[in-house]
Scaffold this motif. Structure first.
Motif, PDB file in Angstrom:
ATOM      1  N   GLN B 197       0.829  -1.198   0.000  1.00 41.42           N
ATOM      2  CA  GLN B 197       0.000   0.000   0.000  1.00 41.42           C
ATOM      3  C   GLN B 197       0.868   1.255   0.000  1.00 41.42           C
ATOM      4  O   GLN B 197       0.624   2.191  -0.764  1.00 41.42           O
ATOM      5  CB  GLN B 197      -0.909  -0.002   1.225  1.00 41.42           C
ATOM      6  CG  GLN B 197      -1.527   1.355   1.499  1.00 41.42           C
ATOM      7  CD  GLN B 197      -2.531   1.323   2.623  1.00 41.42           C
ATOM      8  OE1 GLN B 197      -3.606   0.769   2.499  1.00 41.42           O
ATOM      9  NE2 GLN B 197      -2.180   1.924   3.744  1.00 41.42           N
ATOM     10  N   ALA B 198       1.906   1.253   0.833  1.00 43.54           N
ATOM     11  CA  ALA B 198       2.775   2.424   0.924  1.00 43.54           C
ATOM     12  C   ALA B 198       3.376   2.736  -0.437  1.00 43.54           C
ATOM     13  O   ALA B 198       3.481   3.897  -0.835  1.00 43.54           O
ATOM     14  CB  ALA B 198       3.867   2.184   1.958  1.00 43.54           C
ATOM     15  N   ASP B 202       2.577   6.013  -2.819  1.00 46.73           N
ATOM     16  CA  ASP B 202       3.716   6.809  -3.241  1.00 46.73           C
ATOM     17  C   ASP B 202       3.707   6.998  -4.760  1.00 46.73           C
ATOM     18  O   ASP B 202       3.915   8.103  -5.278  1.00 46.73           O
ATOM     19  CB  ASP B 202       4.983   6.069  -2.791  1.00 46.73           C
ATOM     20  CG  ASP B 202       6.229   6.899  -2.964  1.00 46.73           C
ATOM     21  OD1 ASP B 202       6.307   7.949  -2.311  1.00 46.73           O
ATOM     22  OD2 ASP B 202       7.099   6.500  -3.764  1.00 46.73           O
ATOM     23  N   LEU B 222      -8.869   6.310   7.273  1.00 41.28           N
ATOM     24  CA  LEU B 222      -8.548   7.715   7.542  1.00 41.28           C
ATOM     25  C   LEU B 222      -7.054   7.983   7.444  1.00 41.28           C
ATOM     26  O   LEU B 222      -6.634   9.093   7.125  1.00 41.28           O
ATOM     27  CB  LEU B 222      -9.060   8.103   8.931  1.00 41.28           C
ATOM     28  CG  LEU B 222     -10.586   8.188   9.018  1.00 41.28           C
ATOM     29  CD1 LEU B 222     -11.048   8.121  10.468  1.00 41.28           C
ATOM     30  CD2 LEU B 222     -11.094   9.465   8.371  1.00 41.28           C
ATOM     31  N   GLY B 223      -6.234   6.969   7.711  1.00 45.83           N
ATOM     32  CA  GLY B 223      -4.796   7.134   7.585  1.00 45.83           C
ATOM     33  C   GLY B 223      -4.419   7.435   6.138  1.00 45.83           C
ATOM     34  O   GLY B 223      -3.597   8.317   5.859  1.00 45.83           O
ATOM     35  N   VAL B 225      -6.391   8.763   3.905  1.00 50.42           N
ATOM     36  CA  VAL B 225      -6.906  10.100   3.615  1.00 50.42           C
ATOM     37  C   VAL B 225      -5.876  11.149   4.015  1.00 50.42           C
ATOM     38  O   VAL B 225      -5.544  12.060   3.245  1.00 50.42           O
ATOM     39  CB  VAL B 225      -8.233  10.352   4.370  1.00 50.42           C
ATOM     40  CG1 VAL B 225      -8.683  11.799   4.192  1.00 50.42           C
ATOM     41  CG2 VAL B 225      -9.316   9.405   3.885  1.00 50.42           C
ATOM     42  N   ALA B 226      -5.337  10.995   5.238  1.00 52.35           N
ATOM     43  CA  ALA B 226      -4.378  11.977   5.743  1.00 52.35           C
ATOM     44  C   ALA B 226      -3.118  12.017   4.886  1.00 52.35           C
ATOM     45  O   ALA B 226      -2.477  13.044   4.753  1.00 52.35           O
ATOM     46  CB  ALA B 226      -4.025  11.648   7.189  1.00 52.35           C
ATOM     47  N   GLU B 227      -2.780  10.869   4.289  1.00 52.12           N
ATOM     48  CA  GLU B 227      -1.560  10.798   3.491  1.00 52.12           C
ATOM     49  C   GLU B 227      -1.722  11.441   2.117  1.00 52.12           C
ATOM     50  O   GLU B 227      -0.755  11.858   1.505  1.00 52.12           O
ATOM     51  CB  GLU B 227      -1.158   9.335   3.269  1.00 52.12           C
ATOM     52  CG  GLU B 227      -0.806   8.564   4.529  1.00 52.12           C
ATOM     53  CD  GLU B 227       0.636   8.790   4.941  1.00 52.12           C
ATOM     54  OE1 GLU B 227       1.414   9.290   4.111  1.00 52.12           O
ATOM     55  OE2 GLU B 227       0.961   8.463   6.093  1.00 52.12           O
ATOM     56  N   LEU B 228      -2.965  11.455   1.601  1.00 54.21           N
ATOM     57  CA  LEU B 228      -3.127  11.691   0.180  1.00 54.21           C
ATOM     58  C   LEU B 228      -3.982  12.899  -0.195  1.00 54.21           C
ATOM     59  O   LEU B 228      -3.750  13.536  -1.223  1.00 54.21           O
ATOM     60  CB  LEU B 228      -3.780  10.420  -0.419  1.00 54.21           C
ATOM     61  CG  LEU B 228      -3.362   9.998  -1.805  1.00 54.21           C
ATOM     62  CD1 LEU B 228      -1.871   9.745  -1.845  1.00 54.21           C
ATOM     63  CD2 LEU B 228      -4.114   8.722  -2.193  1.00 54.21           C
ATOM     64  N   ALA B 229      -4.963  13.218   0.642  1.00 56.96           N
ATOM     65  CA  ALA B 229      -6.021  14.131   0.201  1.00 56.96           C
ATOM     66  C   ALA B 229      -5.603  15.591   0.194  1.00 56.96           C
ATOM     67  O   ALA B 229      -4.739  16.023   0.956  1.00 56.96           O
ATOM     68  CB  ALA B 229      -7.241  13.962   1.102  1.00 56.96           C
ATOM     69  N   ASP B 230      -6.214  16.368  -0.721  1.00 57.60           N
ATOM     70  CA  ASP B 230      -6.243  17.814  -0.589  1.00 57.60           C
ATOM     71  C   ASP B 230      -7.562  18.198   0.060  1.00 57.60           C
ATOM     72  O   ASP B 230      -7.615  18.977   0.984  1.00 57.60           O
ATOM     73  CB  ASP B 230      -6.141  18.486  -1.966  1.00 57.60           C
ATOM     74  CG  ASP B 230      -4.788  18.232  -2.603  1.00 57.60           C
ATOM     75  OD1 ASP B 230      -3.780  18.490  -1.941  1.00 57.60           O
ATOM     76  OD2 ASP B 230      -4.751  17.751  -3.758  1.00 57.60           O
ATOM     77  N   VAL B 246      -8.163  18.917   3.882  1.00 61.56           N
ATOM     78  CA  VAL B 246      -7.748  17.795   4.715  1.00 61.56           C
ATOM     79  C   VAL B 246      -7.219  18.254   6.076  1.00 61.56           C
ATOM     80  O   VAL B 246      -7.519  17.651   7.105  1.00 61.56           O
ATOM     81  CB  VAL B 246      -6.722  16.906   3.962  1.00 61.56           C
ATOM     82  CG1 VAL B 246      -5.419  17.649   3.686  1.00 61.56           C
ATOM     83  CG2 VAL B 246      -6.456  15.629   4.711  1.00 61.56           C
ATOM     84  N   GLU B 247      -6.467  19.339   6.111  1.00 55.86           N
ATOM     85  CA  GLU B 247      -5.905  19.768   7.397  1.00 55.86           C
ATOM     86  C   GLU B 247      -6.990  20.281   8.330  1.00 55.86           C
ATOM     87  O   GLU B 247      -6.989  19.986   9.525  1.00 55.86           O
ATOM     88  CB  GLU B 247      -4.819  20.821   7.166  1.00 55.86           C
ATOM     89  CG  GLU B 247      -3.699  20.218   6.355  1.00 55.86           C
ATOM     90  CD  GLU B 247      -2.374  20.942   6.492  1.00 55.86           C
ATOM     91  OE1 GLU B 247      -2.310  21.922   7.252  1.00 55.86           O
ATOM     92  OE2 GLU B 247      -1.419  20.517   5.831  1.00 55.86           O
TER      93      GLU B 247
END
Lengths: 337, 336
Positions: B197-198, B202, B222-223, B225-230, B246-247
């Motif tokens: 997945q990582a 990437d 959700l992890g 989402v935090a890695e990828l989303a705007d 996202v932030e």
């Protein structure tokens, strides 16, 4: 021996091997074998939760199934209560089936759709003739309450229930015979995110109430960190590292553990890209013909050619790596939320 | 703000069953901006996959798109995808052309009896005027691009000869055949191991940067989402209940469902050995959607006599984020 009883393991796995035949030759002899579990040593202490983590195909489910007797071992031993479970005759298995129970991953396929909850949960008691009539009814009702199900549902069928409720039924069925050890194979993976926490909290509470020992099989590192006292990391049929949860997450000692920790997504966008993620190449060894040395060497960023891929390596002080004293590995990046 | 590329408005998709129509998607508004990643997050049955499939009209019987518009802004002249005829060439051009799509089970979405290369070449030739030889060259380039080692050999491999991660890369290669401006990814990493997945995440990040492609990423994690989303849209029972950057979403979730979801998921390094806050109850059967706000039976902040009766208003905050919840109705900084 008597005065150290508390620190005696309740279950000891010694050099356990499980192989599956892949192909037979023209004489019916096994020509190619898949080494699902290849030399596992592991012990479980009473009352602890030991998590078994690893990726698909690493042999963690096979190991769990071998412990509960659902899978025959090729060699090695699983010692429980002074007996080697792998050598039991069928008629001797009865008491162990009660003391060691299993909870499966998929709450949808693991319940018989034609049985009511009363039948599903009470079945182990009925099968042994241990309880009947009102006593049976009372015990089923009590068990249902303990796992958070209303006894009013006793005569309903599983299809009427959600994944989380079905997993409660599975847990009730496992616990009704008051086992000592529960092997839970990915018990929350198939559940909705908002329901997982309920089941994890329930398992923790039941462990206290019944003094249970858990072998918790999972690939989800954050779930494991939440529930486990100790963690064993499995790769390619072998335990590569075993340690207390905090030590393993903060200071992994095996490069594969480090890679796993690094791959786990952090649910905090502010920390995105802050850690150097280890990206493992895909070159997996052939499970029918494992390499002589470390099976992770082909993907390991720290591997030394001519050393790691050649020399057999044992689990020493909980780490299976020839370079363990030479490496300084990174643990998880903690989310500051 | 980037230009809108795809605008979904008032989308309703239902499934006919013995017990009545299940409103899987029940009035969804979403916008994907050019070059940005929109993550649609929600639990099983929230309608996130059906929303994605409705965009390209890939909903299968007994499902039916009942209402709404899906406006594609990629061409000079914006048009509504849902109002096109089935044989309209603009629809053919979108599918696998301007919009690429990848699915959860890579092994199940690839044809088992055709080589990876054959499937790539077919898509390439459908969307370009390359000849067979040039298409094969492009197929090999694409396999290289998505990180498949030895692409010259692997181009002739069949799906069963590749691992799950490799199959997903091949799927991504097919989706990228015609340089899409939008990639729709429906849980593309859910069936994969965490280390795989990582690498796929990437890869998607890199491709997006290089090709300035928009991504609509469907997930329950959700992890990820935090890695990828705007931008993030949170769905519950067929509706978008919250929409935010996202932030902002992770720092200050507005909707009680988003808040509960974020709290109940164990976070690495934070929740060792402790009881987790839980969301009470379970996701209701969409056939028996609760009256009023569909989350109210599980909501800690539900107001009796209001949440269980009235549909919640969509509250728009100053920074453009939205939440479907009465809690923010008539509050400062919000205009209902």
């Amino acid at each position: 021996m008597n005065d150290t009883q508390a620190s005696e393991p309740m279950l000891e796995i010694n050099d356990l091997h499980v192989r599956f035949p892949v192909r037979r030759n023209m004489f019916g002899r096994i020509a190619v074998e898949n080494h699902a579990v290849s030399g596992v040593d592991l012990s479980l202490m009473p009352g602890e939760t030991l998590a078994l983590v690893g990726e698909s195909g690493c042999g963690k489910t096979t190991l769990g199934r071998t412990i509960v007797g659902a899978q025959k071992a090729t060699s090695g031993s699983v010692v429980y209560g002074g007996r080697d479970l792998t050598k039991l005759k069928n008629r001797e298995k009865g008491p162990y089936r009660r003391q060691i129970r299993m909870v499966f991953q998929d709450p949808f396929s693991s319940l018989n759709p034609r049985m009511t909850l009363r039948q599903v949960i009470g079945d182990p008691l009925v099968a042994t003739g241990e309880a009947s009539g009102t006593e049976l009814e009372d015990r089923i009702a009590e068990m249902m309450r303990r796992v958070g199900l209303s006894p009013d549902y006793m005569d309903r069928y599983p299809h009427a229930f959600s994944g989380g409720q079905r997993q409660r039924v599975n847990i009730a069925r496992a616990l009704i015979v008051e086992p000592k050890l529960v092997v839970a194979d990915e018990p929350v993976s198939a559940l909705d995110v908002s329901v997982r926490a309920q089941i994890l909290n329930l398992m923790r509470r039941l462990q206290e109430e019944y003094g249970l020992t858990y072998l918790f099989i999972s690939h989800d590192l954050s779930v494991v960190e939440n529930i486990a006292d100790r963690v064993a990391v499995m790769y390619f049929g072998k335990i590569v590292e075993v340690a207390d949860t905090a030590d393993l997450y903060d200071k992994p000692a095996h490069p594969y553990t480090e890679a796993l920790m690094s791959a786990a997504p952090i649910p905090n966008p502010a920390q995105r890209g802050r850690k150097g993620r280890i990206l493992l190449p895909d070159e997996l060894p052939d499970p029918t013909d494992p390499p002589p040395g470390c099976s992770f060497a082909s993907r390991c960023g720290y591997a030394e050619a001519g050393r790691c891929d050649r020399d057999p390596v044992d689990l020493v002080d909980g780490v299976r790596c020839v370079r363990k004293n030479e490496l300084d590995l990174q643990g998880i990046v903690k989310a500051d939320v | 703000m980037a230009q809108p590329l795809l605008e979904i408005s008032g989308l309703r998709t239902g499934f006919e069953t013995h017990d009545g129509t299940v409103p899987a998607v029940d009035g969804v508004d979403l916008t994907v901006h050019a070059g940005k990643t929109l993550c649609v997050v929600g639990e099983s049955g929230c309608g996130k996959s059906v929303t994605a499939r409705s965009i390209l009209r890939l909903v299968e019987e007994p499902g039916r798109i009942e209402a709404g518009t899906v406006t594609w802004h990629g061409d000079d002249e914006p048009f509504d995808v849902l109002s096109l005829d089935h044989d309209d060439e603009r629809l053919q051009k979108l599918r696998g052309g301007d919009i690429g799509m990848i699915f959860q089970e890579p092994a199940a979405s690839l044809l088992p009896l055709r080589s990876i290369g054959a499937q790539l070449i077919e898509t390439i030739r459908n969307h370009t005027d390359l000849d067979k030889k040039a298409a094969r060259e492009r197929a090999i380039d694409l396999l290289q691009l998505v990180g498949i080692p030895k692409p010259h050999e692997r181009v002739d491999a069949y799906p069963f000869q590749l691992s799950g991660g490799m199959c997903q890369r091949a799927m991504i290669a097919i989706a990228l055949c015609a340089d899409p401006s939008l990639l729709i990814a429906d849980e593309p990493t859910t069936a994969l191991d965490v280390t795989t997945q990582a690498r796929i995440l990437d890869l998607m990040r890199n491709l997006q940067e290089r090709h300035h492609m928009a991504v609509m990423f469907i997930t329950h994690d959700l992890g990820v989402v935090a890695e990828l989303a705007d931008e993030v849209a949170v769905m519950y029972l067929g509706r978008v209940v919250e929409r935010a950057g996202v932030e902002e979403l992770f720092a200050d979730p507005k909707h009680p469902y988003t808040r509960a979801l974020l709290e109940s998921v164990p976070v690495l390094g934070r929740d060792r050995g402790r009881d987790l806050p839980t969301v009470p109850g379970t996701v209701p059967n969409p056939l028996h959607r609760p009256k009023g706000c569909s989350f109210h039976p599980r909501c800690r902040d539900a107001i009796a006599g209001r949440c269980d009766i009235d549909e919640p208003p969509e509250v728009v905050f100053d920074d453009g984020r939205t939440a479907e919840c009465v809690l923010y109705d008539d509050r400062e900084g919000a205009q209902a």
